[in-house]
Design an enzyme around this catalytic site. Structure first.
Site, short mmCIF file in Angstrom:
data_model
loop_
_atom_site.label_atom_id
_atom_site.label_comp_id
_atom_site.label_asym_id
_atom_site.label_seq_id
_atom_site.Cartn_x
_atom_site.Cartn_y
_atom_site.Cartn_z
N GLU A 293 -22.59 -14.05 -45.83
CA GLU A 293 -21.10 -14.17 -45.92
C GLU A 293 -20.38 -14.53 -44.57
O GLU A 293 -20.52 -14.08 -43.71
CB GLU A 293 -20.55 -12.87 -46.48
N ASP B 247 -18.68 -4.68 -55.38
CA ASP B 247 -17.76 -3.82 -55.14
C ASP B 247 -16.34 -4.26 -54.67
O ASP B 247 -15.57 -3.24 -54.52
CB ASP B 247 -18.31 -2.74 -53.88
#
Length: 301
Positions: free
Chosen positions: A197, A59
């Site tokens: 992440e 995204d």
């Protein structure tokens, strides 16, 4: 004898291949998975030519392709547009679609329906969901339908603004403990892989050692089972945000600007197109054409 059973769908073959590769445990010769993002046919084809294991239609395309300030505004329609293009360009890499914000939050039924669109309509092999243990129920439901799910913990860009922005994760005892517990819960829910992440390298190592499925790091150190980077970051195609963990492997922005500038100068100066880049009609045909229009012109006079 009865006919043999049909082979499993490609996405099962693909995600099993990723899952079953030797784990990274610091034991010498281990296989490190590589993943990059791609959002269109051309770059997907290049990534596969480079034998990249995993192509994520992230995204992040909301930012690098559509110009949004962050990933939150990405819609199902925009993600489906990109995933369809990528699946036409790559046929062998494992293709994973990011499920955009609010596409898996309203209900289990809607989450399954949207995940199905990526696999059935767009040719994806799996979907990725951002979230901690709270989304375990959703992951469990999606995987039960036969759609593999990649989980994503640590920094979660879709909701980063609600939790203090883009900050390093796993810096305290309590936050690190939660990350490890979240990873274990998401594995139990059926995730075949987990993206970490911006997690401290020490905690990434502990997470990787505490679960049996692969971890894919982005800004999370070298002890993960693999790494992923945003393609536009590593090629210097997008510079609105420059994460400190990104290694730039090429400067496509500078090369593209140089090429466009040279093109403009050549057109303005008349150097392009030259004879090499032009085509000609046969001289006899040209002469006939000139005579024809010459007669017309004389008749008009």
């Amino acid at each position: 004898p009865p006919p043999p059973p049909p082979p499993p769908p490609p996405f099962f073959q693909a995600h099993h291949a990723i899952r079953d590769q030797p784990r990274s445990r610091g034991l010498g010769d281990v296989y490190k998975r590589q993943a990059v993002t791609a959002y269109d046919y051309t770059f997907a084809k290049l990534a596969e030519l480079a034998n990249i294991d995993i192509i994520l239609v992230g995204d992040s395309g909301a930012m690098v392709m559509f110009g949004y300030e962050n990933t939150t505004p990405a819609t199902m329609e925009e993600m489906l547009l990109m995933t369809k293009a990528v699946s036409r360009g790559a046929k062998k890499s494992l293709l994973v679609a990011d499920m955009p914000f609010m596409s898996y939050h309203v209900s289990i039924e809607e989450s399954i329906r949207n995940a199905g669109k990526f696999v059935k309509d767009s040719g994806m092999d799996a979907v990725k969901l951002e979230g901690d243990a709270d989304i375990a129920k959703t992951i469990r439901a999606i995987t039960k339908t036969g759609i593999p799910v990649m989980a994503h913990i640590g920094l979660k860009p879709q909701t980063a603004k609600s939790w203090g922005g883009y900050r390093l994760q796993g810096t305290t005892y309590s936050s690190a403990k939660k990350l490890i517990e979240d990873a274990q819960e998401l594995e139990s829910a059926g995730a075949f892989c987990i993206v970490l992440e911006m997690v401290t390298k020490e905690i990434s190592k502990l997470i990787t050692e505490s679960i049996s499925i692969p971890t894919i790091g982005i800004g999370s150190g070298s002890d993960c089972d693999g790494q992923i980077l945003v393609l536009h970051d590593m090629l210097n195609l997008y510079d609105s945000i420059k994460p400190s963990f990104v290694k730039q492997y090429a400067d496509i922005k500078t090369e593209t600007l140089k090429a466009l500038t040279n093109y403009k100068e050549d057109v303005v100066s008349g150097q392009f197109p030259d004879e090499k880049h032009s085509t000609s009609i046969d001289s006899s045909e040209l002469n006939k054409l000139k005579k024809y229009f010459g007669r017309i012109k004389q008749a008009e006079i």
